[in-house]
Scaffold this motif. Structure first.
Motif, PDB file in Angstrom:
ATOM      1  N   ARG A   1     -13.464   8.549   4.193  1.00  0.00           N
ATOM      2  CA  ARG A   1     -14.864   8.900   4.313  1.00  0.00           C
ATOM      3  C   ARG A   1     -16.086   7.724   4.496  1.00  0.00           C
ATOM      4  NH1 ARG A   1     -18.685   9.891   0.668  1.00  0.00           N
ATOM      5  NH2 ARG A   1     -17.293   9.385  -1.087  1.00  0.00           N
TER       6      ARG A   1
ATOM      7  N   LEU B   1      -6.733  11.497  -4.800  1.00  0.00           N
ATOM      8  CA  LEU B   1      -7.752  11.071  -3.678  1.00  0.00           C
ATOM      9  C   LEU B   1      -8.818  12.262  -3.217  1.00  0.00           C
ATOM     10  CD1 LEU B   1      -5.603   8.914  -1.570  1.00  0.00           C
ATOM     11  CD2 LEU B   1      -7.178   8.057  -3.141  1.00  0.00           C
TER      12      LEU B   1
ATOM     13  N   LEU C   1       3.656  11.630  -3.818  1.00  0.00           N
ATOM     14  CA  LEU C   1       2.690  11.962  -2.916  1.00  0.00           C
ATOM     15  C   LEU C   1       1.677  13.045  -3.058  1.00  0.00           C
ATOM     16  CD1 LEU C   1       4.759  11.497   0.254  1.00  0.00           C
ATOM     17  CD2 LEU C   1       3.274   9.891  -0.813  1.00  0.00           C
TER      18      LEU C   1
ATOM     19  N   MET D   1     -18.087   9.491  17.871  1.00  0.00           N
ATOM     20  CA  MET D   1     -19.183   8.585  17.691  1.00  0.00           C
ATOM     21  C   MET D   1     -18.882   7.218  18.369  1.00  0.00           C
ATOM     22  SD  MET D   1     -18.574   7.262  13.751  1.00  0.00           S
ATOM     23  CE  MET D   1     -18.552   8.969  12.866  1.00  0.00           C
TER      24      MET D   1
ATOM     25  N   TYR E   1      -8.853  10.731   7.311  1.00  0.00           N
ATOM     26  CA  TYR E   1      -9.842   9.491   7.708  1.00  0.00           C
ATOM     27  C   TYR E   1     -10.769   9.366   6.488  1.00  0.00           C
ATOM     28  CZ  TYR E   1      -8.589  11.667  12.018  1.00  0.00           C
ATOM     29  OH  TYR E   1      -7.924  12.203  13.109  1.00  0.00           O
TER      30      TYR E   1
ATOM     31  N   LEU F   1     -11.715  12.181  -5.878  1.00  0.00           N
ATOM     32  CA  LEU F   1     -12.395  10.982  -5.470  1.00  0.00           C
ATOM     33  C   LEU F   1     -13.257  11.082  -4.241  1.00  0.00           C
ATOM     34  CD1 LEU F   1     -10.235   7.796  -6.470  1.00  0.00           C
ATOM     35  CD2 LEU F   1     -12.210   8.832  -7.530  1.00  0.00           C
ATOM     36  N   ASN F   2     -13.012  12.425  -3.609  1.00  0.00           N
ATOM     37  CA  ASN F   2     -13.613  12.654  -2.424  1.00  0.00           C
ATOM     38  C   ASN F   2     -13.535  11.337  -1.346  1.00  0.00           C
ATOM     39  OD1 ASN F   2     -15.129  14.159  -0.682  1.00  0.00           O
ATOM     40  ND2 ASN F   2     -16.960  13.556  -1.361  1.00  0.00           N
ATOM     41  N   THR F   3     -12.159  11.307  -1.132  1.00  0.00           N
ATOM     42  CA  THR F   3     -11.942   9.720  -0.225  1.00  0.00           C
ATOM     43  C   THR F   3     -11.955  10.241   1.068  1.00  0.00           C
ATOM     44  OG1 THR F   3     -10.575   8.688  -2.403  1.00  0.00           O
ATOM     45  CG2 THR F   3     -10.404   8.039  -0.084  1.00  0.00           C
ATOM     46  N   TYR F   4     -11.601  11.363   1.403  1.00  0.00           N
ATOM     47  CA  TYR F   4     -11.215  11.437   2.803  1.00  0.00           C
ATOM     48  C   TYR F   4     -12.228  12.659   3.474  1.00  0.00           C
ATOM     49  CZ  TYR F   4      -6.989   9.089   2.386  1.00  0.00           C
ATOM     50  OH  TYR F   4      -5.993   8.052   1.955  1.00  0.00           O
ATOM     51  N   SER F   5     -12.339  12.417   4.742  1.00  0.00           N
ATOM     52  CA  SER F   5     -13.489  13.479   5.347  1.00  0.00           C
ATOM     53  C   SER F   5     -12.653  13.563   6.722  1.00  0.00           C
ATOM     54  CB  SER F   5     -14.836  12.762   5.449  1.00  0.00           C
ATOM     55  OG  SER F   5     -15.482  13.293   6.406  1.00  0.00           O
ATOM     56  N   THR F   6     -13.082  14.824   7.306  1.00  0.00           N
ATOM     57  CA  THR F   6     -12.855  15.011   8.793  1.00  0.00           C
ATOM     58  C   THR F   6     -14.050  14.938   9.780  1.00  0.00           C
ATOM     59  OG1 THR F   6     -12.561  17.633   8.273  1.00  0.00           O
ATOM     60  CG2 THR F   6     -10.729  16.110   8.021  1.00  0.00           C
TER      61      THR F   6
ATOM     62  N   ARG G   1     -26.302  11.658   7.857  1.00  0.00           N
ATOM     63  CA  ARG G   1     -27.022  10.750   6.737  1.00  0.00           C
ATOM     64  C   ARG G   1     -28.522  11.171   6.759  1.00  0.00           C
ATOM     65  NH1 ARG G   1     -25.279   6.230   5.495  1.00  0.00           N
ATOM     66  NH2 ARG G   1     -27.444   5.333   5.604  1.00  0.00           N
TER      67      ARG G   1
ATOM     68  N   TYR H   1       0.799  -1.080  -0.068  1.00  0.00           N
ATOM     69  CA  TYR H   1       0.016  -0.332  -0.062  1.00  0.00           C
ATOM     70  C   TYR H   1       0.951   1.209   0.061  1.00  0.00           C
ATOM     71  CZ  TYR H   1      -3.104   3.582   1.462  1.00  0.00           C
ATOM     72  OH  TYR H   1      -3.914   4.889   1.863  1.00  0.00           O
ATOM     73  N   VAL H   2       1.698   1.222   0.827  1.00  0.00           N
ATOM     74  CA  VAL H   2       2.655   2.316   0.937  1.00  0.00           C
ATOM     75  C   VAL H   2       3.393   2.610  -0.420  1.00  0.00           C
ATOM     76  CG1 VAL H   2       4.609   3.445   2.250  1.00  0.00           C
ATOM     77  CG2 VAL H   2       2.940   2.376   3.516  1.00  0.00           C
TER      78      VAL H   2
ATOM     79  N   ILE I   1     -18.218  13.912  10.949  1.00  0.00           N
ATOM     80  CA  ILE I   1     -19.112  12.685  11.119  1.00  0.00           C
ATOM     81  C   ILE I   1     -20.040  12.823   9.920  1.00  0.00           C
ATOM     82  CG2 ILE I   1     -20.888  11.514  12.190  1.00  0.00           C
ATOM     83  CD1 ILE I   1     -19.178  12.451  14.958  1.00  0.00           C
ATOM     84  N   PRO I   2     -20.250  11.994   9.044  1.00  0.00           N
ATOM     85  CA  PRO I   2     -20.992  12.120   7.910  1.00  0.00           C
ATOM     86  C   PRO I   2     -22.589  12.347   8.380  1.00  0.00           C
ATOM     87  CG  PRO I   2     -20.483   9.823   8.010  1.00  0.00           C
ATOM     88  CD  PRO I   2     -19.563  10.686   9.053  1.00  0.00           C
TER      89      PRO I   2
ATOM     90  N   PRO J   1     -12.825  12.287  14.126  1.00  0.00           N
ATOM     91  CA  PRO J   1     -14.449  12.436  14.023  1.00  0.00           C
ATOM     92  C   PRO J   1     -14.845  10.982  14.702  1.00  0.00           C
ATOM     93  CG  PRO J   1     -13.282  12.039  12.028  1.00  0.00           C
ATOM     94  CD  PRO J   1     -12.285  12.585  12.894  1.00  0.00           C
TER      95      PRO J   1
END
Lengths: 295, 295
Positions: free
Chosen positions: B200, A281, A274, B230, B198, A284-289, A294, A158-159, A291-292, B226
DNA sequence: AAACCAATGATCCATATGTTTCATACTATA
DNA sequence: TATAGTATGAAACATATGGATCATTGGTTT
């Protein structure tokens, strides 16, 4: 010899108050700490030209329960060698008295900490460096780790993926893991990770690769691991823990160090790679900071 | 560890022709030369999990008159190792910048070692214990770790698999990872592992689980992650390293400690489960100790 | 199946080990 | 000089240690 040995300092401090015979014994203990750790009390007494009983008396004089404790302390000092770091860790063990459950945790963590510190020994460093060198010059890096070692192999891959596309993880559904070796050449290197008990499949795939001329480097747990014989380079990692299972933490640490060495080998390229990953990424909106939400 | 020890090399060379028990003894001797020098034969035998007589047999097998000679040789190696080590360190200092790579490695390893030692602080231990407690009482344990944390999640699940069938790894091809949550109930617990940045998806799946009443426990990297908000329980792990990447070694260590605590909670059951695994895998011929012959 | 062989485990033995006890030698104080 | 207190040496003790012996097991060969 580290001067920061509490027992040694105590002996020195109390030396003046000792009787002549005790002084003679203490002097020998100070001058030959290794002998105290390695040979029997009676023999130490002979070398020091003192009665056996005097050695016992010395131990009691120092407030220890008996001579065995004196030897144990010298043995511990010798075990840790000149590695002052592990010594500090060990020191903390005696201080803390906590809950029963967290005793297990403490022991494990301190043990792991000491094991990592030990990996700084010259021999280990040399092996690390040599392995990193071998990996740097490779066209492709095939990464192989089965069963318990899968996690290590996966993470290494992965790295490496973040750094470029030289890494190929030999793992696939339905036993297709080895297929990627089809186009392997002698310019390639395979990194094999395996610890006791050694997965038969891993050994077989590694052997197959070797016969195709692929250079083998490995992370394994013993000088007599079957991997050692088939590897151009080997890094040994401790796996003992006081739990039921072997620990893979040192192996992961080694793997991470290898990644770092590879990354640092060409800093500009690494930074560029990097940054590229970051952009990709984020698109792709991969990360978030947060709490989603819903709905 | 001096790699050029004639006795060690002899053991390695003859390892293949030893009987299984001798191999087990020899392996321990190779991996723990200091112990051989420092403790009694019977104790070494206990550590190596062999009969005392086997140690004697090993010595004779190696052509030595008896075990005492084997210990004597290890003692001699240790003696010259202790003062030889300081010399080597000095040598390295004199060499100066020649080995930049091993400087990096040393820094990283010592840093990791310190981080693990720090995890022994009361606060961390309390969190570990609380989290373990929560996991013990769970019906099912769903394990979730994406991207860089996949390795940790996978390994935790792998070890838990050896102990029973309570663990479910939320990871599947084609984005089906979360499907296993279909039958999740409030009796279940989810262990989420995530560090900055983090993922998503991980947060979303965790949130979904929480809304189904599943208890959340987590391993993450900050009080402001985050995940903290939770989670019923959180264990914080450091991730800084002086390389380009975050380190997952402390997270793995924590995960392994959790596994140990869970295993130790019911020792008899653990032992039984492990024995069952042993049998199963030996029937499948999963493991090997020799280099496979290929035709 | 039978018979052998190496490998392993259990038990016993002589010895060496750390400790304790006791008698003696030494030293300081009255 | 007598005596109390300590330091030292010698011997005795229970125990742990390394080694040897014998029975049992498990796998091969005949």
């Amino acid at each position: 010899m580290p001067p920061s040995d509490p027992l040694r300092e105590q002996i020195i401090a109390q030396y003046d108050v000792m009787s002549p015979q005790l002084q003679q014994a203490a002097r020998y203990v100070l001058d030959h700490p290794e002998e105290v750790a390695l040979v029997s009390m009676r023999e130490v007494a002979r070398y020091a030209a003192v009665q056996p009983a005097t050695m016992t008396r010395l131990a009691k004089f120092l407030g220890l329960p008996g001579y065995d404790e004196l030897r144990a302390q010298h043995a511990a000092a010798l075990r840790q060698g000149s590695d002052g770091f592990a010594a500090k860790v060990r020191q903390r063990v005696d201080e803390g008295r906590e809950t029963v459950a967290s005793d297990t945790a403490t022991h494990m963590l301190q043990g792991l900490s000491a094991q990592l510190a030990k990996l700084c020994e010259p021999d280990s460093l040399r092996r690390l460096e040599a392995t990193a060198d071998r990996l740097m010059s490779a066209r492709k890096i095939y990464v192989l780790g089965l069963r318990s070692c899968h996690a290590i192999a996966w993470h290494f891959h992965y790295v490496m993926t973040l750094l470029g596309d030289r890494s190929v993880h030999l793992d696939g559904p339905g036993g297709t893991g080895g297929d990627a070796l089809i186009r392997a050449t002698s310019e390639d290197v395979m990194l094999v990770i395996s610890i006791k008990p050694y997965a038969r499949d891993a050994l077989e795939v590694a052997q197959l690769a070797k016969e195709k001329g692929v250079g083998i480097v490995s992370i394994t747990d013993s000088e007599v691991s079957p991997l050692v014989a088939m590897s151009a380079q080997t890094i040994l990692c401790p796996t003992e823990s006081d739990s039921f299972f072997h620990t893979l933490t040192p192996a992961l640490a080694i793997s991470e160090v290898l990644c770092s060495l590879l990354a640092e080998f060409d800093r500009p390229k690494t930074l560029e790679a990097l940054q590229q990953v970051d952009e990709h990424l984020s698109h792709l909106n991969t990360y978030s900071t947060a709490i989603p939400r819903r709905q």
